[in-house]
Design an enzyme around this catalytic site. Sequence first.
Site, PDB file in Angstrom:
ATOM      1  N   LEU A  86       0.793  -1.233   0.000  1.00  0.00           N
ATOM      2  CA  LEU A  86       0.000   0.000   0.000  1.00  0.00           C
ATOM      3  C   LEU A  86       0.826   1.285   0.000  1.00  0.00           C
ATOM      4  CD1 LEU A  86      -2.967  -0.927   2.391  1.00  0.00           C
ATOM      5  CD2 LEU A  86      -2.797  -1.139  -0.090  1.00  0.00           C
ATOM      6  N   ASP A  87       2.132   1.200  -0.201  1.00  0.00           N
ATOM      7  CA  ASP A  87       2.927   2.427  -0.329  1.00  0.00           C
ATOM      8  C   ASP A  87       4.074   2.192  -1.305  1.00  0.00           C
ATOM      9  OD1 ASP A  87       3.550   5.078   0.105  1.00  0.00           O
ATOM     10  OD2 ASP A  87       4.739   4.698   1.900  1.00  0.00           O
TER      11      ASP A  87
END
Length: 277
Positions: A86-87
């Site tokens: 997610l990053d």
Amino acid sequence: VADDLLERFENEARAAGRVQHPNIVPVYEIGRHQNLHYFSMGLVRGPSLSRWLKQHRDAEPKVLAQWMRTIAEAVEYAHQVGILHLDLKPSNVLIDERGAPQVADFGLAHRIVDAAEGQVMVAGTPAYMAPEQAAASGQRLDPRTDVWGLGAILHEMLTGAAPFPGCADEGSLRRRLADTLPGPRSTNPAIPADLDAICRHCLALDPAERYASARELADDLQRFIDGRPVSVRVASSLERLRAWALREPRAAALAAGLALALAVGFSATLVLWQQAE
């Protein structure tokens, strides 16, 4: 609220600690020191991918595709053990002493089962964030959200810029998402059409139109590396013939020789026939 954030930090650190892969920076320890909570990670003695790209703007597309395939395979492994990153962005990929990419910074990682139920707060880097991740909290996320992040990395590899540069927050990103996202070839026509198609497929606004998994992305990148047609673009007959010739130079040379011999033989026969007439 502080207790909830601390519990989330510890849960995510433990989740990241379960990911053991040769191309993922390992988490060694989770602890607390003088009311400061921390987790320690492996040391990578090399630049970030973001810095490397600034120093190597003329990198060969095939080299970039090989690195991207390695990164996608590492992310696929994380998905297999139930973790979303997610990053994903170039600054969270490090280049080790061997020249191999290492996926780092699982600080925003969540378990796939939690993300699928919408138990994820809005967080990340807006310029690289998937549309569904930039929406209000409670959105359901899955591996295709990380596929967008992988596409964002590939976009910067090919063009030198994030898909939505200049987005400082989720609100500005949501406004930009109303625009059509052009492919990398609109910036640099020299980018191979297959890599452009792969990147655009990762960055589809609708998750259902992206690769279903990082494994599918890695497989298409391998097809590009091998000179074979990719799954997300229909190549012309001439392009397929050229790719085959590059993969099989001996067979292509033999076929060309036979074609030339046939052409010469036909021409000679035609001349003799005309003389006979």
